[in-house]
Design a protein around this motif. Structure first.
Motif: not given
Lengths: 215, 215, 215, 215
Positions: C76-77, C79-81, C88, C214
């Motif tokens: 998840a992280i 994909q958000e970065s 990343q 998270r």
DNA sequence: TATGAATGAGAGTTCATTCAT
DNA sequence: TATGAATGAACTCTCATTCAT
């Protein structure tokens, strides 16, 4: 007869008894766990305790009901087979063979696991065991008195006859070489020889009664 | 003589085997705990694992050594008892009776607990079981060929004879009504009757051989 | 959110897992006894066997759930970065530091006790271990391709970075000198230096994200 | 030095230490049984108790002797490598890499099983652990003071460098892609980058010292 | 210098059984 | 009519350790 209404009304109980019979028969009482039985019955572990107070009680029930089936049928058969000890023995041996084959698992449990009952319950089962033994012993001793069986050792002969009949559930297989009817034939033959039945009339005149087992 | 040197050099092991025999015999394999055995032997729980890799191995050793004692003596006896199947059977039945009485506990374990062995070990014991059965079967079938035994069902007759001999350890008691010698007498008598040995020479001429059990 | 419903519906199981985590973490898998774990969970010894087939399975569950938490959040992280390997990596290292601190005991078990799994279970855990390693390796190798990371030894550099991140659960203490946020700062700094990120933009512009881990 | 005369005069002891090292390394202290070790050494179970008072003492001996080998060589190397913290660090990292590779099993035991020592023995080992850590910390801090290492986080940087060096025994394989000499090269490179050694002279001028590990 | 015999404590695991639901 | 959760006791087996030889 026994269990008919029970079987209809309490399928769980019947399933557990059947499962216990099969499991005790193949693994022995001590080798069979409550879990094994419940799994075989397709029920939960606790179900057994809904129907039986304990594992010992399940064993006792199994043994007693098997004995009762046996005794009930045996008595009926003796009454139907006339006065002559020879025809009585013939009918009795044939019945025992049929019963031990048809109730193979129950017989195995009865014959090998009875001694696993605790003293209190053992006494209950032992009464039936004795009744069962007296039944055939009675027939033979009467035959000896009547002069039909000439063995010099009647007591031990009874034990020998019972022994070889009871060994049936230990080795019999449905896919075996001999049919139940053939085994009836052979085992009555052996019994008559061992008891030294008088030659001329020794073999029972009628044919084998291949009828279904009475239970 | 089996175990003599072992008994002298490894008393712990011998004590454990004796204790295992007695305990397995009375409680069954699954009903007997390692603690029961160790206590009976007067040793600690862990001692058993010094001498045996597992409970299963102790059972296997017990069964195999009993089979080997039986087979060793039985072979010797057959060789000493001439060519005639009748004298061979006479000697063999007498030996079996003596053995089952003298080795009552070992025989109980062998006869009732062999099926508790896991598949791998079962195979090892089964080989001896088969050898043991073939021994007596061989004598009977030879007797049938020679015309001495006239039973129409030799195979099943063998099973019957073996069955009543093997039932001995299940009920025999030292304080019982009959001595081993008397039991030898009766059981050979039964065997000859059951096999329908020819009348005139059927009963072995000599007296009972009340000698000690050969082991 | 993993385990929420389970925690509510099966409190015993959750208590056991927590206890197993703590106990395996402090004593090691082999040094922790089932009794230790049950006591730590405030349950009986046998409770563990109601929820887990074996000690090995409890270990496997612990390791896999920790891996799954880690992998789920890490994906998840990433994909958000964004697309830039530098941002990343920044996000990833910060997450790893937070995770290793927040899940200190789970991480210790995962990092040091995985090799205590038997071959069959090891394979299951190993798959997640590989996925986990590929995740960060992917980011670094992409950064090298993009020209952002100029280390001549990318493969070994990844291992080095992972090594020092993974050492966190071995020494971190809540009462230590540095806060998790400060450690995030330092470890990302180290990672960028070790990978020889290009100077001008090497340090990620934004401030540290001291948010909760998270999971 | 260590163990030379001992190895000659007490081969059993040396065999046991080697076996303990290998076994503790692969199975962990708690996972390794005295029997495992004795078997690996080709000696009897009791032999271990002839040479060591207890399993704990064998572990302590193993850990301490490995620490002592490490510390002895490390000190000698530092003394030979001049005053400049950069050349000292270069020599030290190269040595650590060589040592961790050559003494892979001993290092694994030292790094992962020290915490299995009981409190009393742990203290003894901990002293050497601290000395070992201070050694490299001293070099780095001196380098920072000298202005050669410009990392803003010297304390944590030391931990990071030690961490990745110590991870070597966890994954290194003799049949791996990189030779020990290549690993020396990479790990010193990483250390210098991570400590932010000043650019112009950052890389140690001399060639790699491919000498055998000093022990 | 070593070992065989033995042990008490404790390991992981399974047991029959209970009880609230 | 059944079951899920839980347990104390007992199981087989392994542990580190001792001691006479």
């Amino acid at each position: 007869m026994a269990g008919t209404s029970e079987t209809r009304t309490r399928p769980g109980r019947a399933a557990l008894l059947t499962a216990a019979r099969r499991t005790f028969s193949s693994k022995g009482y001590d080798g069979a766990s409550i879990r094994d039985i419940a799994q075989e019955a397709g029920l939960s572990l606790s179900a057994l305790y809904y129907y039986f107070p304990s594992k010992q009680d399940a064993l006792l029930e199994l043994i007693c009901s098997t004995f009762d089936d046996f005794l009930g049928s045996a008595h009926a058969i003796l009454q139907e087979s006339g006065e002559d000890a020879r025809s009585q023995l013939d009918a009795l041996i044939r019945f025992i063979v049929r019963f031990r084959i048809a109730n193979r698992e129950g017989s195995r449990v009865l014959l090998r696991e009875t001694e696993r009952l605790d003293p209190e319950r053992l006494e209950i089962a032992r009464a039936r065991q004795i009744a069962s033994n007296e039944l055939i012993k009675g027939v033979v001793l009467r035959g000896v008195e009547q002069g039909h069986f000439r063995t010099p050792y009647p007591e031990e002969a009874v034990r020998a006859v019972v022994s070889f009949c009871n060994s049936l559930p230990l080795w019999y297989r449905e896919d075996g070489r001999l049919s139940p009817a053939q085994l009836e034939e052979r085992y009555t033959h052996f019994a008559f020889r061992l008891l030294e039945a008088e030659p001329e009339t020794s073999c029972r005149p009628g044919a084998a009664s291949p009828g279904a087992v009475r239970t």
